[in-house]
Design an enzyme around this catalytic site. Structure first.
Site, PDB file in Angstrom:
ATOM      1  N   ASP A 186       0.863  -1.198   0.000  1.00 50.41           N
ATOM      2  CA  ASP A 186       0.000   0.000   0.000  1.00 50.41           C
ATOM      3  C   ASP A 186       0.889   1.234   0.000  1.00 50.41           C
ATOM      4  O   ASP A 186       2.099   1.126   0.157  1.00 50.41           O
ATOM      5  CB  ASP A 186      -0.865   0.000   1.280  1.00 50.41           C
ATOM      6  CG  ASP A 186       0.001  -0.045   2.530  1.00 50.41           C
ATOM      7  OD1 ASP A 186       0.381   1.023   3.013  1.00 50.41           O
ATOM      8  OD2 ASP A 186       0.329  -1.157   3.021  1.00 50.41           O
ATOM      9  N   ASP A 188       0.456   3.681   2.254  1.00 48.14           N
ATOM     10  CA  ASP A 188       0.145   4.283   3.558  1.00 48.14           C
ATOM     11  C   ASP A 188      -0.949   5.342   3.353  1.00 48.14           C
ATOM     12  O   ASP A 188      -1.979   5.026   2.737  1.00 48.14           O
ATOM     13  CB  ASP A 188       1.421   4.831   4.217  1.00 48.14           C
ATOM     14  CG  ASP A 188       1.260   4.980   5.715  1.00 48.14           C
ATOM     15  OD1 ASP A 188       0.647   4.095   6.333  1.00 48.14           O
ATOM     16  OD2 ASP A 188       1.717   5.985   6.278  1.00 48.14           O
TER      17      ASP A 188
HETATM   18  N1  ADE Z   1       1.035   1.409   5.834  1.00 53.26           N
HETATM   19  C1  ADE Z   1       1.556   0.570   6.728  1.00 53.26           C
HETATM   20  N2  ADE Z   1       1.981   1.017   7.937  1.00 53.26           N
HETATM   21  C2  ADE Z   1       2.513   0.171   8.836  1.00 53.26           C
HETATM   22  N3  ADE Z   1       2.655  -1.154   8.633  1.00 53.26           N
HETATM   23  C3  ADE Z   1       2.239  -1.642   7.464  1.00 53.26           C
HETATM   24  N4  ADE Z   1       2.235  -2.883   6.974  1.00 53.26           N
HETATM   25  C4  ADE Z   1       1.711  -2.842   5.727  1.00 53.26           C
HETATM   26  N5  ADE Z   1       1.350  -1.586   5.387  1.00 53.26           N
HETATM   27  C5  ADE Z   1       1.674  -0.816   6.465  1.00 53.26           C
END
Ligand code: ADE
Ligand SMILES: CSC[C@H]1O[C@H](OP(=O)(O)O)[C@H](O)[C@@H]1O
Length: 270
Positions: A186, A188
């Site tokens: 992703d 974030d």
């Molecule tokens: N955006 C994110 N923040 C923290 N841990 C994660 N693991 C996978 N995506 C994450």
């Protein structure tokens, strides 16, 4: 107790076909029942070491903090910024025996070089790998705020997770080689596209990319099984380093702390 039973898998040596034992341990538990701050990392590292493991290849789903690191890309971090909050037990050296190990380079450069070669050899077959990244390890379990996510970008963060620490610190204290292979799942929440990270997004990318992950891991195990990497895998280059880490004089060391350390390093401390 470790977070799950340790499974011993047998990987056939690419040269002789002989089965090479590989220990597998699920850090969040068999049913993903341990939150990141609840993972018993000390027990996990100690249990792995006690059965003879000297090299840990850790896997993690991470958020990307950089446009060029796309979901499903793999990343081999070489640095960590610690944003955990001190609530996770993070050292073996306490309670009457003080020790300080170096952590300037939190991952094993020799191991990273081998893994990187394997990952890049699969480029063009679906595997995209980024080397030398800064991993931000946050406390969680909630994801970051947008301000935090943007702050980490200004610090040079490439990817973010909740799992690298204290695991990497404990592996260093236990004289084990440690490298994390990250898979971006992703962006974030810094991108402002209305597509902030959520668990469904993370799981979706992990599932869709599982075949690439399997091939990447297979290539790494094939390579590490070779005789020429025997010294690296048995972590000879870090053996004995804890002797230089201890600050507590022999007379000052507490019995209970010594007993714990002697379990980790049999016959080493008095
Ligand atoms: N955006 C994110 N923040 C923290 N841990 C994660 N693991 C996978 N995506 C994450
Ligand atoms: C389910 S998203 C957050 C979760 O994913 C990463 O865990 P892991 O790589 O250990 O599976 C991250 O560190 C968080 O714990």
């Amino acid at each position: 107790m470790p977070s799950a039973p340790i499974t011993i898998l047998h990987h056939p040596s690419p040269t002789t076909g002989a089965p090479i034992p590989i220990a597998f341990l699920s850090r969040h538990g068999t049913h993903h029942e341990y939150a990141p701050h609840e993972v018993p990392a000390r027990a996990n590292i100690a249990a792995l070491r006690s059965i003879g493991v000297r090299t840990v290849i850790a896997f993690s789903a991470v958020g990307s903090l950089q446009e060029e690191v796309k979901p499903r890309d793999f990343v081999l971090p070489d640095q960590i910024i610690d944003r955990t909050k001190g609530i996770r037990p993070f050292t073996f050296f306490e309670g009457g025996v003080v020790g300080h190990v170096g952590f300037g380079d939190p991952f094993d450069a020799g191991l990273a070089k081998i893994i990187s070669k394997c990952g890049h050899s699969l480029e063009g077959e679906g595997v995209v790998l980024h080397d030398k990244a800064v991993l931000v390890c946050m406390e969680g379990p909630q994801f970051s705020t947008r301000a935090e996510s943007n702050l980490y970008r200004t610090w040079g963060g490439s990817v973010i997770n909740m799992s690298a620490l204290p695991e990497a610190k404990l592996a260093r204290e236990a004289e084990m080689g440690y490298q994390m292979i990250c898979m971006a799942t992703d962006y974030d929440c810094w991108r402002n596209t209305g597509e902030d990270v959520n668990v469904e997004m993370v799981m979706g990318h992990m599932k869709a990319n599982s075949e690439n992950a399997r091939r990447f891991v297979g290539a790494v195990l094939d390579e590490l099984s070779k005789e020429e990497h025997q010294e690296q895998v048995s972590a000879k280059h870090v053996e004995g380093q804890v002797h230089f880490a201890l600050s507590t004089s022999k007379e000052g060391r507490k019995k209970e702390a010594l007993e714990k350390l002697n379990w980790l390093f049999p016959g080493t401390f008095q």
